[in-house]
Design an enzyme around this catalytic site. Structure first.
Site, PDB file in Angstrom:
ATOM      1  CG  PHE A   4      32.629  30.497 -20.256  1.00 43.53           C
ATOM      2  CD1 PHE A   4      31.626  29.880 -20.988  1.00 43.53           C
ATOM      3  CD2 PHE A   4      32.889  30.024 -18.976  1.00 43.53           C
ATOM      4  CE1 PHE A   4      30.905  28.821 -20.466  1.00 43.53           C
ATOM      5  CE2 PHE A   4      32.172  28.966 -18.450  1.00 43.53           C
ATOM      6  CZ  PHE A   4      31.179  28.359 -19.191  1.00 43.53           C
ATOM      7  CG  HIS A  10      25.515  39.885 -11.842  1.00 39.25           C
ATOM      8  ND1 HIS A  10      24.237  39.691 -11.362  1.00 39.25           N
ATOM      9  CD2 HIS A  10      25.595  39.137 -12.987  1.00 39.25           C
ATOM     10  CE1 HIS A  10      23.571  38.889 -12.180  1.00 39.25           C
ATOM     11  NE2 HIS A  10      24.369  38.534 -13.163  1.00 39.25           N
ATOM     12  CG  ASP A  19      25.520  37.108 -29.069  1.00 39.96           C
ATOM     13  OD1 ASP A  19      25.673  38.143 -29.741  1.00 39.96           O
ATOM     14  OD2 ASP A  19      26.025  36.917 -27.954  1.00 39.96           O
ATOM     15  CD  GLU A  42      24.014  35.921 -15.835  1.00 33.83           C
ATOM     16  OE1 GLU A  42      24.194  37.135 -15.613  1.00 33.83           O
ATOM     17  OE2 GLU A  42      24.369  35.356 -16.877  1.00 33.83           O
ATOM     18  CB  SER A  90      22.896  40.017  -7.943  1.00 30.39           C
ATOM     19  OG  SER A  90      23.826  40.634  -8.816  1.00 30.39           O
TER      20      SER A  90
HETATM   21  P1  FAD Z   1      23.719  45.921 -27.608  1.00 25.94           P
HETATM   22  O1  FAD Z   1      23.802  46.878 -26.485  1.00 25.94           O
HETATM   23  O2  FAD Z   1      22.603  46.069 -28.571  1.00 25.94           O
HETATM   24  O3  FAD Z   1      25.112  45.962 -28.365  1.00 25.94           O
HETATM   25  C1  FAD Z   1      25.470  44.954 -29.299  1.00 25.94           C
HETATM   26  C2  FAD Z   1      26.460  45.517 -30.296  1.00 25.94           C
HETATM   27  O4  FAD Z   1      25.790  46.422 -31.176  1.00 25.94           O
HETATM   28  C3  FAD Z   1      27.590  46.327 -29.666  1.00 25.94           C
HETATM   29  O5  FAD Z   1      28.746  46.126 -30.446  1.00 25.94           O
HETATM   30  C4  FAD Z   1      27.100  47.765 -29.760  1.00 25.94           C
HETATM   31  O6  FAD Z   1      28.160  48.707 -29.758  1.00 25.94           O
HETATM   32  C5  FAD Z   1      26.356  47.725 -31.103  1.00 25.94           C
HETATM   33  N1  FAD Z   1      25.219  48.640 -31.175  1.00 25.94           N
HETATM   34  C6  FAD Z   1      24.321  48.935 -30.224  1.00 25.94           C
HETATM   35  N2  FAD Z   1      23.388  49.789 -30.679  1.00 25.94           N
HETATM   36  C7  FAD Z   1      23.705  50.049 -31.976  1.00 25.94           C
HETATM   37  C8  FAD Z   1      23.120  50.848 -33.004  1.00 25.94           C
HETATM   38  N3  FAD Z   1      22.012  51.567 -32.780  1.00 25.94           N
HETATM   39  N4  FAD Z   1      23.712  50.869 -34.228  1.00 25.94           N
HETATM   40  C9  FAD Z   1      24.838  50.140 -34.468  1.00 25.94           C
HETATM   41  N5  FAD Z   1      25.435  49.365 -33.531  1.00 25.94           N
HETATM   42  C10 FAD Z   1      24.865  49.307 -32.303  1.00 25.94           C
HETATM   43  N6  FAD Z   1      22.728  36.865 -24.095  1.00 25.94           N
HETATM   44  C11 FAD Z   1      21.605  36.136 -24.183  1.00 25.94           C
HETATM   45  O7  FAD Z   1      21.239  35.675 -25.277  1.00 25.94           O
HETATM   46  N7  FAD Z   1      20.832  35.860 -23.084  1.00 25.94           N
HETATM   47  C12 FAD Z   1      21.150  36.339 -21.860  1.00 25.94           C
HETATM   48  O8  FAD Z   1      20.428  36.079 -20.889  1.00 25.94           O
HETATM   49  C13 FAD Z   1      22.332  37.135 -21.718  1.00 25.94           C
HETATM   50  N8  FAD Z   1      22.681  37.664 -20.525  1.00 25.94           N
HETATM   51  C14 FAD Z   1      23.767  38.511 -20.448  1.00 25.94           C
HETATM   52  C15 FAD Z   1      24.042  39.156 -19.243  1.00 25.94           C
HETATM   53  C16 FAD Z   1      25.105  40.041 -19.146  1.00 25.94           C
HETATM   54  C17 FAD Z   1      25.369  40.734 -17.836  1.00 25.94           C
HETATM   55  C18 FAD Z   1      25.942  40.275 -20.275  1.00 25.94           C
HETATM   56  C19 FAD Z   1      27.115  41.204 -20.166  1.00 25.94           C
HETATM   57  C20 FAD Z   1      25.682  39.642 -21.480  1.00 25.94           C
HETATM   58  C21 FAD Z   1      24.577  38.772 -21.595  1.00 25.94           C
HETATM   59  N9  FAD Z   1      24.244  38.146 -22.791  1.00 25.94           N
HETATM   60  C22 FAD Z   1      23.109  37.369 -22.885  1.00 25.94           C
HETATM   61  C23 FAD Z   1      25.100  38.309 -23.963  1.00 25.94           C
HETATM   62  C24 FAD Z   1      24.643  39.466 -24.859  1.00 25.94           C
HETATM   63  O9  FAD Z   1      23.366  39.204 -25.371  1.00 25.94           O
HETATM   64  C25 FAD Z   1      25.651  39.581 -25.993  1.00 25.94           C
HETATM   65  O10 FAD Z   1      26.879  40.070 -25.507  1.00 25.94           O
HETATM   66  C26 FAD Z   1      25.202  40.374 -27.208  1.00 25.94           C
HETATM   67  O11 FAD Z   1      26.177  40.175 -28.241  1.00 25.94           O
HETATM   68  C27 FAD Z   1      25.086  41.870 -27.002  1.00 25.94           C
HETATM   69  O12 FAD Z   1      24.060  42.183 -26.184  1.00 25.94           O
HETATM   70  P2  FAD Z   1      23.844  43.708 -25.684  1.00 25.94           P
HETATM   71  O13 FAD Z   1      22.611  43.713 -24.913  1.00 25.94           O
HETATM   72  O14 FAD Z   1      25.077  44.206 -25.061  1.00 25.94           O
HETATM   73  O15 FAD Z   1      23.649  44.408 -27.101  1.00 25.94           O
END
Ligand code: FAD
Length: 278
Positions: free
Chosen positions: A208, A258, A101, A10, A8
């Site tokens: 990055f 991906h 973020d 991105e 896939s």
């Molecule tokens: P989470 O899974 O919520 O985790 C974030 C942090 O919080 C981690 O350190 C985790 O351990 C901690 N955490 C999770 N749940 C809890 C809880 N209940 N209590 C305390 N701590 C907790 N960003 C964008 O803005 N737009 C995008 O389109 C985008 N695409 C991405 C695609 C991929 C494949 C990847 C790997 C990243 C992408 N990102 C994107 C970046 C991503 O948003 C960031 O890395 C962000 O900091 C974390 O997102 P997450 O969904 O992993 O968060």
């Protein structure tokens, strides 16, 4: 010969009409490689909402399925529900669910502070309609205190309803295999797709990696530095490194790849062709 696995790509939503036109050409070229889907990123707090929607409507229904990314931090449930309904009405059935973020200076986590809250909300609002992909970090999310805590929160995302994961990019296949082993030992058997970052430009790659907490091994950094401005050598070296990485991942059981395409045809096409995955 490498086993054949799905791929896939991105994209990020272009900022200008010229960028949008260019991406249509990139999309048409990469589509010839028969990817499983194209995903399109979404800026946290809805910052690229219109542009993400424009890119989705450009590519949805044109052959390969599209998967919008959806981030939750700083956004509210009503706006996210609107997007989910829109995507469902457009026939989209796969979402990449992320926390995002917040841009520096922006405060307030919103109603859904973590990706697991978003996954739970998508299931509450849309039932089982969407295949939900979430992010995984074989080298640990940069804000996590410990690897164990990160694994725990990853598992919570799966328990909230995620079906699959895509990783942050990495260059150390052992990190990926260890991550998969850890979650499998915890009873989690969803597919975890490695996110692959092609190497074409040393300074961009370092930027990055610094932003995402991904590690560039010393031997890769040193070799890139030694090439200086010799772009062709960087590309040739980068191609070799990434091909080897992908081959090791596939041989070790990665279910698919991906590619962070950076909205470019090359080097993504060459990687896919050389791996025999088209
Ligand atoms: P989470 O899974 O919520 O985790 C974030 C942090 O919080 C981690 O350190 C985790 O351990 C901690 N955490 C999770 N749940 C809890 C809880 N209940 N209590 C305390 N701590 C907790 N960003 C964008 O803005 N737009 C995008 O389109 C985008 N695409 C991405 C695609 C991929 C494949 C990847 C790997 C990243 C992408 N990102 C994107 C970046 C991503 O948003 C960031 O890395 C962000 O900091 C974390 O997102 P997450 O969904 O992993 O968060």
């Amino acid at each position: 010969m490498t086993k054949r696995v799905p791929i896939s790509f991105e994209f990020f939503p272009p900022k200008t009409d010229v960028g949008a036109e260019k991406l249509r050409i990139v999309h048409a070229e990469l589509q010839k490689l028969n990817p499983e889907f194209f995903s399109i990123t979404y800026g946290a707090g809805g910052s690229t909402r219109e542009r993400t929607l424009a890119a989705i409507s450009d590519f949805n229904g044109k052959g390969t399925p599209v998967a919008p990314h959806l981030s939750c931090i700083g956004d509210d449930k009503a706006r996210i529900a609107e997007l989910l309904d829109l995507y469902k009405a457009q026939g989209i059935d796969r979402i990449v669910a992320l926390r995002g973020d917040l841009p520096s200076g922006q405060v307030g986590l919103g109603e859904l502070p973590y990706a697991q809250d978003l996954v739970r909300f998508i299931r509450e609002h849309s039932g089982e309609h969407f295949q939900i992909e979430v992010a995984a970090y074989p080298e640990m999310h940069p804000q996590s205190d410990t690897f164990d805590a990160d694994i725990k929160h990853f598992i919570e995302k799966v328990q909230a309803g995620a079906n699959a994961a895509i990783t942050q990019f990495f260059f150390n296949p052992d990190a990926y295999f260890y991550f998969v082993e850890r979650i499998q030992k915890a009873g989690i058997d969803i597919p975890v797709t490695p996110g692959i970052m092609p190497i074409t430009n040393a300074s961009n790659l370092i930027r990055f990696a610094d932003g995402t907490g991904a590690e560039i091994p010393r031997w890769i950094r040193k070799q890139l530095a030694a090439y200086g401005d010799d772009v062709e050598s960087i590309k040739a070296f980068g191609h070799e490194v990434v091909i080897n990485l992908c081959e090791r991942l596939i041989t070790g059981g990665a279910p698919s790849l991906h590619l962070y395409s950076m909205n470019q045809v090359e080097p993504n096409r060459q990687l896919v062709l050389d791996l025999g995955l088209a």
